[in-house]
Scaffold this motif. Structure first.
Motif, PDB file in Angstrom:
ATOM      1  N   SER A  34     -16.520   0.468 -17.902  1.00 21.83           N
ATOM      2  CA  SER A  34     -16.794   1.659 -18.712  1.00 21.83           C
ATOM      3  C   SER A  34     -15.863   1.701 -19.928  1.00 21.83           C
ATOM      4  O   SER A  34     -16.207   2.302 -20.953  1.00 21.83           O
ATOM      5  N   SER A  35     -14.711   1.102 -19.801  1.00 22.39           N
ATOM      6  CA  SER A  35     -13.801   0.970 -20.940  1.00 22.39           C
ATOM      7  C   SER A  35     -12.793  -0.134 -20.660  1.00 22.39           C
ATOM      8  O   SER A  35     -12.563  -0.475 -19.495  1.00 22.39           O
ATOM      9  N   PHE A  36     -12.248  -0.673 -21.715  1.00 29.02           N
ATOM     10  CA  PHE A  36     -11.168  -1.640 -21.568  1.00 29.02           C
ATOM     11  C   PHE A  36     -10.435  -1.794 -22.893  1.00 29.02           C
ATOM     12  O   PHE A  36     -10.947  -1.391 -23.944  1.00 29.02           O
ATOM     13  N   LYS A  63     -16.534   1.516 -23.743  1.00 29.89           N
ATOM     14  CA  LYS A  63     -15.641   1.777 -24.866  1.00 29.89           C
ATOM     15  C   LYS A  63     -14.628   0.647 -24.979  1.00 29.89           C
ATOM     16  O   LYS A  63     -13.910   0.343 -24.024  1.00 29.89           O
ATOM     17  N   VAL A  64     -14.572   0.029 -26.152  1.00 30.26           N
ATOM     18  CA  VAL A  64     -13.618  -1.044 -26.409  1.00 30.26           C
ATOM     19  C   VAL A  64     -12.483  -0.459 -27.239  1.00 30.26           C
ATOM     20  O   VAL A  64     -12.691  -0.025 -28.379  1.00 30.26           O
ATOM     21  N   GLU A  65     -11.300  -0.456 -26.643  1.00 32.88           N
ATOM     22  CA  GLU A  65     -10.133   0.153 -27.283  1.00 32.88           C
ATOM     23  C   GLU A  65      -9.125  -0.907 -27.687  1.00 32.88           C
ATOM     24  O   GLU A  65      -9.121  -2.026 -27.160  1.00 32.88           O
ATOM     25  N   ILE A  66      -8.260  -0.512 -28.597  1.00 38.72           N
ATOM     26  CA  ILE A  66      -7.219  -1.420 -29.073  1.00 38.72           C
ATOM     27  C   ILE A  66      -6.089  -1.493 -28.065  1.00 38.72           C
ATOM     28  O   ILE A  66      -5.581  -0.455 -27.603  1.00 38.72           O
ATOM     29  N   LYS A  67      -5.662  -2.712 -27.731  1.00 44.12           N
ATOM     30  CA  LYS A  67      -4.543  -2.890 -26.802  1.00 44.12           C
ATOM     31  C   LYS A  67      -3.233  -2.700 -27.553  1.00 44.12           C
ATOM     32  O   LYS A  67      -3.086  -3.221 -28.669  1.00 44.12           O
TER      33      LYS A  67
END
Lengths: 108, 122
Positions: free
Chosen positions: A9-11, A104-108
């Motif tokens: 669902s997100s990472f 959702k693709v988030e900034i690491k």
């Protein structure tokens, strides 16, 4: 109705990473699958249709694969503008048309 | 350039009605089926309704069937969604979208408007 399940669902990922998003249909949908990208406050944008056909103007780092019940969206080299939420949608059965819950693709 | 501009959203009390409009330009409107998709705040996308180019085929999500009516006026390049008996769970951003038909199957969305917000609350 055909249920579409996305995972994860997100990472979080870093610029330059290769990322893969999975979409699973509750029954076979052949290749009648589309992928969309949505950025905050914006309308969704079509990326891929027919499971693997890139919409005109979409960068080639995006690719799609799969048929039947299992599909993937791959971004080969993540760019800063790719941080967004991605949705799959089946169009094998209508009505209704159904979307996955989003990844959702988030900034690491 | 394809443009879809929604209007008609706003704050409405439960049980009341609202009519959304979508003005289309930049393409031959009556060559395409058109659909509505909504997105509740912080949630995913939900297909609402669709109409064929000549209004001969119409579909609704179960969640809105019997309460919402989709229509179009090809002379005005416009799509509409009449929403009656509104509920709190209808609160969402409503998108108008042009679709591409997969003959004998369904549709995918190639162009989207920016949406119009409907808030159902007392």
């Amino acid at each position: 109705a055909i249920r579409m399940t996305q995972s994860p669902s997100s990472f979080s990922a870093s610029t330059g990473d290769r990322v893969t998003i999975t979409c699973r249909a509750s029954q076979g949908i052949s290749s009648y699958l589309a992928w969309y990208q949505q950025k905050p406050g914006k309308a969704p944008k079509l990326l891929i249709y027919a499971a693997s056909t890139l919409q005109s103007g979409v960068p080639s780092r995006f690719s799609g694969s799969g048929s039947g019940t299992d599909f993937t969206l791959t971004i080969s080299c993540l760019q800063s503008e790719d941080f967004a939420t991605y949705y799959c949608q089946q169009y094998y059965s209508y009505p209704p048309l159904t979307f996955g819950g989003g990844t959702k693709v988030e900034i690491k | 350039e394809v443009q879809l501009v929604e209007s008609g959203g706003g704050l409405v009390q439960p049980g009341r009605s609202l009519r959304l409009s979508c003005a289309a330009s930049g393409f031959t409107f009556d060559d395409y089926a058109m659909h509505w998709v909504r997105q509740a705040p912080g949630k995913g996308l939900e297909w609402v309704s669709g109409i064929s180019w000549n209004s001969g085929s119409i579909g609704y999500a179960d969640s809105v069937k019997g309460r919402f009516t989709i229509s179009r006026d090809n002379a005005k390049n416009s799509l509409y969604l009449q929403m009656n008996s509104l509920r709190a769970e209808d609160t969402a951003l409503y998108y108008c979208a042009r679709v591409i038909a997969a003959a004998g199957y369904g549709y995918y969305f190639d162009y989207w408007g920016q949406g119009t917000l409907v808030t159902v609350s007392s």
